[in-house]
Design an enzyme around this catalytic site. Sequence first.
Site, PDB file in Angstrom:
ATOM      1  CG  HIS A 140      -1.879   1.034   1.394  1.00 17.11           C
ATOM      2  ND1 HIS A 140      -1.586   2.306   1.805  1.00 17.11           N
ATOM      3  CD2 HIS A 140      -3.216   1.019   1.171  1.00 17.11           C
ATOM      4  CE1 HIS A 140      -2.700   3.028   1.832  1.00 17.11           C
ATOM      5  NE2 HIS A 140      -3.711   2.273   1.455  1.00 17.11           N
ATOM      6  CG  ASP A 217       0.715  -2.130   6.126  1.00 18.17           C
ATOM      7  OD1 ASP A 217      -0.257  -2.297   6.897  1.00 18.17           O
ATOM      8  OD2 ASP A 217       0.635  -1.486   5.063  1.00 18.17           O
ATOM      9  CD  GLN A 220      -6.879  -4.232   4.188  1.00 17.50           C
ATOM     10  OE1 GLN A 220      -7.807  -4.945   4.559  1.00 17.50           O
ATOM     11  NE2 GLN A 220      -7.051  -2.971   3.845  1.00 17.50           N
ATOM     12  CE  LYS A 243      -7.365   0.015   6.281  1.00 13.01           C
ATOM     13  NZ  LYS A 243      -7.950   0.667   5.110  1.00 13.01           N
ATOM     14  CB  CYS A 381      -3.667   3.460  -1.589  1.00 12.65           C
ATOM     15  SG  CYS A 381      -4.782   4.837  -1.372  1.00 12.65           S
TER      16      CYS A 381
HETATM   17  N1  7TS Z   1      -1.697  -0.548   4.664  1.00  2.62           N
HETATM   18  C1  7TS Z   1      -2.620  -1.313   4.063  1.00  2.62           C
HETATM   19  C2  7TS Z   1      -2.263  -2.704   3.655  1.00  2.62           C
HETATM   20  C3  7TS Z   1      -3.897  -0.803   3.857  1.00  2.62           C
HETATM   21  O1  7TS Z   1      -4.814  -1.574   3.271  1.00  2.62           O
HETATM   22  C4  7TS Z   1      -4.205   0.524   4.256  1.00  2.62           C
HETATM   23  C5  7TS Z   1      -5.532   1.151   3.971  1.00  2.62           C
HETATM   24  C6  7TS Z   1      -3.207   1.245   4.907  1.00  2.62           C
HETATM   25  C7  7TS Z   1      -1.964   0.691   5.082  1.00  2.62           C
HETATM   26  C8  7TS Z   1      -3.461   2.616   5.438  1.00  2.62           C
HETATM   27  O2  7TS Z   1      -4.330   2.557   6.512  1.00  2.62           O
HETATM   28  P1  7TS Z   1      -4.889   3.866   7.202  1.00  2.62           P
HETATM   29  O3  7TS Z   1      -5.898   3.369   8.181  1.00  2.62           O
HETATM   30  O4  7TS Z   1      -3.757   4.550   7.833  1.00  2.62           O
HETATM   31  O5  7TS Z   1      -5.512   4.683   6.097  1.00  2.62           O
HETATM   32  N2  7TS Z   1      -6.207   0.591   2.881  1.00  2.62           N
HETATM   33  C9  7TS Z   1      -7.286   1.105   2.247  1.00  2.62           C
HETATM   34  C10 7TS Z   1      -7.913   0.415   1.212  1.00  2.62           C
HETATM   35  O6  7TS Z   1      -7.596  -0.682   0.794  1.00  2.62           O
HETATM   36  N3  7TS Z   1      -8.931   1.185   0.742  1.00  2.62           N
HETATM   37  O7  7TS Z   1      -8.979   2.308   1.465  1.00  2.62           O
HETATM   38  C11 7TS Z   1      -7.946   2.287   2.398  1.00  2.62           C
END
Ligand code: 7TS
Length: 423
Positions: A140, A217, A220, A243, A381
């Site tokens: 990501h 990371d 997910q 999430k 992303c």
């Molecule tokens: N890493 C992964 C693997 C992610 O899927 C996401 C967000 C992030 C980092 C960032 O997370 P945040 O909570 O700091 O924004 N993924 C997604 C997605 O798949 N669609 O919208 C956000």
Amino acid sequence: MNSDMSSATPTSISERHPITNIEALRADFPILDQEVHGKPLTYLDSAASAQRPQSVIDAMVRHEQRNHANIHRGVHELSQRSTDAYEHARDLARAFVNAPSRSEIVFTRGTTESINLVAASLGRMSLSASDEVLITQMEHHSNIVPWQLICQQTGARLLAAPMTQSGELDVEAFSRKLTERTKIVAIGHVSNALGTINPVKELTAIAHDAGAIVVVDGAQAAPHLPIDVQDIDCDFYALSGHKMYGPTGIGLLYGRETLLDRMPPYQGGGEMILTVTIESSTYSELPHKFEAGTPNITGAVGLGAAIDYLATIDPKARIDHEDRLLELATAELSRIPGLRIVGTAKRKAGVLSFVFDDIHAHDLGTILDREGVAIRTGHHCAMPVMDFFCVPATARASLGLYNNADDIHRLVGGLHRALELFR
Ligand code: 7TS
């Protein structure tokens, strides 16, 4: 008057008998019980943000109504309750990732901030021009751009380990990219664009053998897999509350104490200091050194409640349920003429990305929305993943524990409707 300490530090409901009937849990999520464009809502966008159960909403409302005050620096009752609730959430978070110590749990805004914290602080401390940072091609942007920034500042080089056509990490190529120059390895546990589950324990061992520090990371992975940072043996693990059925604006960073201790603060301000003169400051002990300013207190309470909620569910039943649904969705979508699934790794969690050669993903998303089916379309992303598969975007259905076979059938019905319109 209700002094309401019980809502500040709720007794863990995880001690109850774990729930195995996942279908029954759908009723815990009030948002799902509504129509969108006159059709029952089918929510298949949990990888972007999962919905919250009533218990999380209640815990946050209760905190706001009865207990809110700033934490750590007040002697009055509300400040004490608020501090207790915030620190109780830290205890729940420690147990959730099985960290050895609560000092190793830093609350952040989410995965993005957690990775930026490590990249900026650890990077500043340990990278120089002859060094390398190794990521993978399926990250990501949150696990790419922070490393680009620190590499630009330090002169270090950023490399990416390749993946195969099925969207699996090429472990041999990953190993070959590790050298004595590799100081940091940053890998996704589960890919948000492909659903691939990476063998993070094996990758961590390989990276440690090469002398690198490992950042995972887990954005997910947290909603789908049991997380055990001691078993993985990673040095850092990042996740986001929203999430995993908690609120937005809160997440955490697990960090190995010996490293967090040596790292410089990420941000300066209140809460993270012991003493300040105009010339210099001394810093608070862990984890407060990394929590500058007033944090998202209600968010932490909500994250704690989400962890408590997940603890009521038998983890094996949850994983089996999600695996069965992913299998059903994969089988059903594979039968649709012209549909190509992007990401066919052997081990996947929660995500089904797909494309049609003749229909743009955004058009699909719009038609599905009219059918009450919420999916996400775009690059998710993860632009390097799109480049690798030579597609501008994919349509992505992603699962939460509240999804059921009906949701999959509605998705398939919506896709057939789209095909009728576009072909
Ligand atoms: N890493 C992964 C693997 C992610 O899927 C996401 C967000 C992030 C980092 C960032 O997370 P945040 O909570 O700091 O924004 N993924 C997604 C997605 O798949 N669609 O919208 C956000």
